[in-house]
Design a protein around this motif. Structure first.
Motif, PDB file in Angstrom:
ATOM      1  N   ALA A  25       0.796  -1.222   0.000  1.00 13.50           N
ATOM      2  CA  ALA A  25       0.000   0.000   0.000  1.00 13.50           C
ATOM      3  C   ALA A  25       0.834   1.281   0.000  1.00 13.50           C
ATOM      4  CB  ALA A  25      -0.991  -0.016   1.145  1.00 13.50           C
ATOM      5  N   PRO A  26       1.827   1.409   0.894  1.00  9.29           N
ATOM      6  CA  PRO A  26       2.594   2.654   0.868  1.00  9.29           C
ATOM      7  C   PRO A  26       3.309   2.852  -0.463  1.00  9.29           C
ATOM      8  CG  PRO A  26       3.363   1.198   2.635  1.00  9.29           C
ATOM      9  CD  PRO A  26       2.276   0.482   1.910  1.00  9.29           C
TER      10      PRO A  26
ATOM     11  N   GLY B 249      -6.123  -6.998  -6.614  1.00  6.07           N
ATOM     12  CA  GLY B 249      -6.258  -7.510  -5.267  1.00  6.07           C
ATOM     13  C   GLY B 249      -7.350  -6.895  -4.440  1.00  6.07           C
ATOM     14  N   SER B 250      -7.046  -5.800  -3.754  1.00  2.36           N
ATOM     15  CA  SER B 250      -7.994  -5.357  -2.745  1.00  2.36           C
ATOM     16  C   SER B 250      -9.247  -4.730  -3.351  1.00  2.36           C
ATOM     17  CB  SER B 250      -7.332  -4.361  -1.812  1.00  2.36           C
ATOM     18  OG  SER B 250      -7.035  -3.186  -2.524  1.00  2.36           O
ATOM     19  N   GLY B 251      -9.211  -4.370  -4.609  1.00  4.93           N
ATOM     20  CA  GLY B 251     -10.409  -3.870  -5.260  1.00  4.93           C
ATOM     21  C   GLY B 251     -10.678  -2.409  -4.998  1.00  4.93           C
ATOM     22  N   GLU B 252      -9.766  -1.726  -4.343  1.00  2.19           N
ATOM     23  CA  GLU B 252      -9.970  -0.304  -4.090  1.00  2.19           C
ATOM     24  C   GLU B 252      -8.845   0.458  -4.761  1.00  2.19           C
ATOM     25  OE1 GLU B 252     -11.246   0.426   0.188  1.00  2.19           O
ATOM     26  OE2 GLU B 252     -10.252  -1.491   0.263  1.00  2.19           O
ATOM     27  N   THR B 253      -9.087   1.700  -5.152  1.00  2.00           N
ATOM     28  CA  THR B 253      -8.003   2.441  -5.773  1.00  2.00           C
ATOM     29  C   THR B 253      -7.059   2.928  -4.688  1.00  2.00           C
ATOM     30  OG1 THR B 253      -9.101   4.559  -5.640  1.00  2.00           O
ATOM     31  CG2 THR B 253      -9.535   3.228  -7.602  1.00  2.00           C
ATOM     32  N   SER B 254      -5.797   3.086  -5.065  1.00  2.00           N
ATOM     33  CA  SER B 254      -4.801   3.415  -4.066  1.00  2.00           C
ATOM     34  C   SER B 254      -5.093   4.751  -3.389  1.00  2.00           C
ATOM     35  CB  SER B 254      -3.430   3.445  -4.718  1.00  2.00           C
ATOM     36  OG  SER B 254      -3.458   4.363  -5.772  1.00  2.00           O
ATOM     37  N   HIS B 255      -5.692   5.662  -4.142  1.00  2.00           N
ATOM     38  CA  HIS B 255      -5.932   6.987  -3.563  1.00  2.00           C
ATOM     39  C   HIS B 255      -6.975   6.949  -2.457  1.00  2.00           C
ATOM     40  CE1 HIS B 255      -3.356   8.302  -6.719  1.00  2.00           C
ATOM     41  NE2 HIS B 255      -4.153   7.736  -7.622  1.00  2.00           N
ATOM     42  N   GLU B 256      -7.856   5.981  -2.561  1.00  2.00           N
ATOM     43  CA  GLU B 256      -8.900   5.883  -1.528  1.00  2.00           C
ATOM     44  C   GLU B 256      -8.362   5.374  -0.206  1.00  2.00           C
ATOM     45  OE1 GLU B 256     -12.643   3.748  -2.636  1.00  2.00           O
ATOM     46  OE2 GLU B 256     -11.594   3.684  -4.548  1.00  2.00           O
ATOM     47  N   LEU B 257      -7.281   4.651  -0.314  1.00  2.00           N
ATOM     48  CA  LEU B 257      -6.808   3.956   0.870  1.00  2.00           C
ATOM     49  C   LEU B 257      -5.983   4.876   1.751  1.00  2.00           C
ATOM     50  CD1 LEU B 257      -5.640   0.681  -0.881  1.00  2.00           C
ATOM     51  CD2 LEU B 257      -7.608   0.890   0.602  1.00  2.00           C
ATOM     52  N   ASP B 258      -6.618   5.586   2.647  1.00  2.00           N
ATOM     53  CA  ASP B 258      -5.806   6.391   3.537  1.00  2.00           C
ATOM     54  C   ASP B 258      -5.303   5.511   4.670  1.00  2.00           C
ATOM     55  OD1 ASP B 258      -7.858   6.183   5.318  1.00  2.00           O
ATOM     56  OD2 ASP B 258      -8.720   8.118   4.787  1.00  2.00           O
ATOM     57  N   LYS B 259      -4.324   6.079   5.369  1.00  2.00           N
ATOM     58  CA  LYS B 259      -3.630   5.261   6.372  1.00  2.00           C
ATOM     59  C   LYS B 259      -4.580   4.609   7.365  1.00  2.00           C
ATOM     60  CE  LYS B 259       1.029   6.923   6.770  1.00  2.00           C
ATOM     61  NZ  LYS B 259       1.892   7.911   7.328  1.00  2.00           N
ATOM     62  N   ARG B 260      -5.564   5.371   7.814  1.00  2.00           N
ATOM     63  CA  ARG B 260      -6.440   4.843   8.846  1.00  2.00           C
ATOM     64  C   ARG B 260      -7.273   3.682   8.331  1.00  2.00           C
ATOM     65  NH1 ARG B 260     -10.578   8.258  11.813  1.00  2.00           N
ATOM     66  NH2 ARG B 260     -11.791   6.459  12.523  1.00  2.00           N
TER      67      ARG B 260
ATOM     68  N   ILE C 157      -6.515   1.682   5.989  1.00  2.00           N
ATOM     69  CA  ILE C 157      -5.654   0.505   5.824  1.00  2.00           C
ATOM     70  C   ILE C 157      -5.478  -0.183   7.176  1.00  2.00           C
ATOM     71  CG2 ILE C 157      -3.307  -0.273   5.279  1.00  2.00           C
ATOM     72  CD1 ILE C 157      -3.205   1.864   3.141  1.00  2.00           C
ATOM     73  N   ARG C 158      -5.214   0.666   8.210  1.00  2.00           N
ATOM     74  CA  ARG C 158      -5.051   0.094   9.562  1.00  2.00           C
ATOM     75  C   ARG C 158      -6.305  -0.660   9.984  1.00  2.00           C
ATOM     76  NH1 ARG C 158      -2.572   4.676  11.823  1.00  2.00           N
ATOM     77  NH2 ARG C 158      -4.549   5.247  12.781  1.00  2.00           N
ATOM     78  N   ASP C 159      -7.465  -0.043   9.768  1.00  2.00           N
ATOM     79  CA  ASP C 159      -8.734  -0.673  10.157  1.00  2.00           C
ATOM     80  C   ASP C 159      -8.940  -1.990   9.430  1.00  2.00           C
ATOM     81  OD1 ASP C 159      -9.187   1.434  11.762  1.00  2.00           O
ATOM     82  OD2 ASP C 159     -10.736   2.377  10.513  1.00  2.00           O
ATOM     83  N   ARG C 160      -8.656  -1.948   8.151  1.00  2.00           N
ATOM     84  CA  ARG C 160      -8.849  -3.142   7.328  1.00  2.00           C
ATOM     85  C   ARG C 160      -7.923  -4.279   7.810  1.00  2.00           C
ATOM     86  NH1 ARG C 160     -12.063  -6.244   4.718  1.00  2.00           N
ATOM     87  NH2 ARG C 160     -11.185  -7.327   2.939  1.00  2.00           N
ATOM     88  N   ILE C 161      -6.683  -3.919   8.114  1.00  2.00           N
ATOM     89  CA  ILE C 161      -5.743  -4.939   8.583  1.00  2.00           C
ATOM     90  C   ILE C 161      -6.236  -5.543   9.900  1.00  2.00           C
ATOM     91  CG2 ILE C 161      -3.380  -5.350   9.449  1.00  2.00           C
ATOM     92  CD1 ILE C 161      -2.352  -3.434   7.352  1.00  2.00           C
ATOM     93  N   SER C 162      -6.717  -4.693  10.809  1.00  2.00           N
ATOM     94  CA  SER C 162      -7.199  -5.247  12.092  1.00  2.00           C
ATOM     95  C   SER C 162      -8.388  -6.165  11.864  1.00  2.00           C
ATOM     96  CB  SER C 162      -7.637  -4.174  13.089  1.00  2.00           C
ATOM     97  OG  SER C 162      -6.987  -2.992  12.866  1.00  2.00           O
ATOM     98  N   GLU C 163      -9.282  -5.747  10.972  1.00  2.00           N
ATOM     99  CA  GLU C 163     -10.453  -6.566  10.687  1.00  2.00           C
ATOM    100  C   GLU C 163     -10.029  -7.940  10.128  1.00  2.00           C
ATOM    101  OE1 GLU C 163     -13.055  -4.597   7.852  1.00  2.00           O
ATOM    102  OE2 GLU C 163     -13.841  -6.567   7.281  1.00  2.00           O
TER     103      GLU C 163
END
Ligand SMILES: Nc1nc2c(ncn2[C@@H]2O[C@H](COP(=O)(O)OP(=O)(O)OP(=O)(O)O)[C@@H](O)[C@H]2O)c(=O)[nH]1
Ligand SMILES: [Mg+2]
Length: 462
Positions: free
Chosen positions: A181-182, A202-213, A215-221
């Motif tokens: 992601a980074p 892969g994740s189905g989302e555009t990179s610009h949408e993926l802000d840090k938070r 990504i963190r939330d998704r990883i925890s989930e």
């Protein structure tokens, strides 16, 4: 999908490059590039050239020196220039004068002689045989004008395409989010081509949408979901603990799944591709042994796999750690098999499996000459030499596995009182019964079992 890329109107092409630091031998550099080439081919890309620069260390901003970077850009049609980037002094980053150029283009016609020529081979992906920082990624993309991947990026993409089970998919997504992601965010090229780029599926989302938070939330989930799956797996593994477990471990493409198939009569996937297996499969040895022996197939190892990626595949490796016997499997027809074995042994050690007894399986001997085979017998006197394609060899291996277990069995005679008769039933499934007699004390039974079974019985008898 890999197959689809063959049908693409224009097949994607890649140029590989490496930086050979002074401690690294030509041989190591070559074998690492050959492996990278196989990895890239597994993604369906055609490799059109490779380039190596020998330097004290990779340049902080662009990995390569200025001249070499231009040469790389010759393959892609880029400018070779990074605006506003000035290299530090020669001794800090190692400039072109101190570097040896070890380029070599693959035989792809006359173009290979002069990759900077106007009509040069066009590569639409650049792949570096190592890790690239976000800054280097940005700069290299600017200089080459195409998508840039590093070794881990390639491996992750293969993982992502080969993952099938819920668990493998989650693991790959965590690894991608953490690792890629980074980089995707830093890369304007990867970002523009969401969905179409090699490293962006892969994740189905555009990179610009993926802000840090997010990504963190998704990883925890994802990690939570993984915990649930693993709890279930641990329960299953606990149930299996009473069985004898043998685990096939080894470098990718060594032939683990082929052996799994032949030893257990299962239909696991066998493919001449790197990382064909990402899920652990478990099945009983066939013809069935007594007590039953369970065989597990695991994900393959590879050099330079970042630790966090290894960690994300922990559960597959846990299976190996639960084994009472490890089968270190190597492809003897691969000239690099010794270092591949070393990589496997190191990882097993790192995850705490060094105490587990093991057998060394030297596979694919059908690809060797008699002379080569004789030399290897001398080098590995305790090795088990086989071809997974040869039924007799597989039967021989089966015998060796059983022999190992039998040599650890002990003979015991015990009296089991009639009021504990149910234990006798259970014992019959766990041990080889040699003799049973009945008197007023109960059943006197003589049996052959593993020390663990004896401990289990003694505990139950109180
Ligand atoms: N000639 C020959 N080929 C073999 C032998 N064993 C396996 N292969 C081939 O090697 C390739 C890889 O085999 P797999 O069994 O998928 O290897 P793996 O170790 O499971 O690989 P990963 O799942 O990628 O880690 C396949 O094309 C097999 O047919 C052998 O004894 N001789
Ligand atoms: Mg496999």
């Amino acid at each position: 999908m890999i197959e689809q890329s063959n049908d693409d109107k224009e097949k994607k092409t890649a140029v590989l490059f490496s930086v050979q630091t002074y401690g690294v031998s030509d041989e190591e550099n070559d074998s690492s590039l050959i492996e990278l080439r196989r990895l890239v081919k597994t993604l369906g890309l055609e490799v059109v050239g490779k380039l190596t620069q020998r330097r004290p260390k990779p340049d902080k901003g662009t990995l390569l020196g200025a001249g070499k970077l231009k040469e790389l850009a010759g393959y892609t049609g880029g400018t070779g220039i990074v605006e506003g980037y000035s290299r530090k002094s020669a001794d800090e980053s190692g400039d072109d004068e101190t570097c040896d150029d070890l380029d070599e283009a693959y035989p792809v016609g006359s173009l290979a002689d002069d990759p900077t020529a106007e009509n040069s081979v066009h590569a639409n992906v650049v792949v570096y045989d190592g890790e690239i920082s976000t800054k280097q990624l940005k700069n290299l993309e600017q200089a080459t004008g195409v998508e840039v991947l590093d070794r881990t990026g390639v491996i992750l993409e293969i993982f992502s395409r080969h993952a099938k089970s819920r668990e493998a998919l989650i693991q790959v997504e965590i690894a991608k989010l953490t690792y890629l992601a980074p980089r995707i965010r830093a890369s304007h090229i990867g970002g523009d081509r969401q969905g179409g780029g090699i490293g962006s599926k892969g994740s189905g989302e555009t990179s610009h949408e993926l802000d840090k938070r997010r990504i963190r939330d998704r990883i925890s989930e994802l990690k939570l979901r993984l915990v649930e799956i693993r709890d279930e797996q641990n329960r299953r593994r606990d149930r299996r603990k009473e069985n004898l477990l043998v685990s096939l471990v080894g470098y990718t493409n060594a032939g683990k799944s082929s052996l799994m198939r032949k030893l257990t009569g299962s239909d696991v996937l066998v493919e001449d591709k790197l990382f064909a297996t990402l899920d652990t499969r478990v099945k009983a040895l066939q013809p069935e042994a007594f007590p039953p022996v369970i065989v597990s197939d695991t994900v393959g190892f590879i050099k330079k796999l970042p630790h966090d990626l290894v960690a994300s595949f922990q559960s597959t490796l846990d299976e190996a750690l639960a084994a009472s016997l490890l089968l270190f499997t190597v492809d003897v027809s691969d000239p690099a098999f010794r270092s591949q074995l070393a990589v496997t042994q190191t990882v097993i050690k790192e995850i705490g499996g060094e105490e587990i007894p093991s057998l060394l399986i030297l596979n694919k001997i059908d690809k060797l000459t008699t002379g080569e085979l004789e030399a290897l017998h001398r080098e590995f006197p305790d090795g088990i030499f086989i071809s997974a394609h040869n039924a007799e060899d597989v039967a021989f291996l089966r015998g060796k596995i059983l022999q190992y277990f039998e040599s650890n069995m002990i003979e015991t005679t015990m009296v089991i009182p009639y009021d504990k008769g149910h234990l006798l039933g259970q014992l019959r499934t766990k041990a080889g019964i040699i003799n049973e007699t009945y008197d007023e004390r109960g059943t006197e039974v003589t049996f052959k079992s593993f020390p663990e079974t004896l401990t289990w019985l003694q505990k139950k008898m109180g």
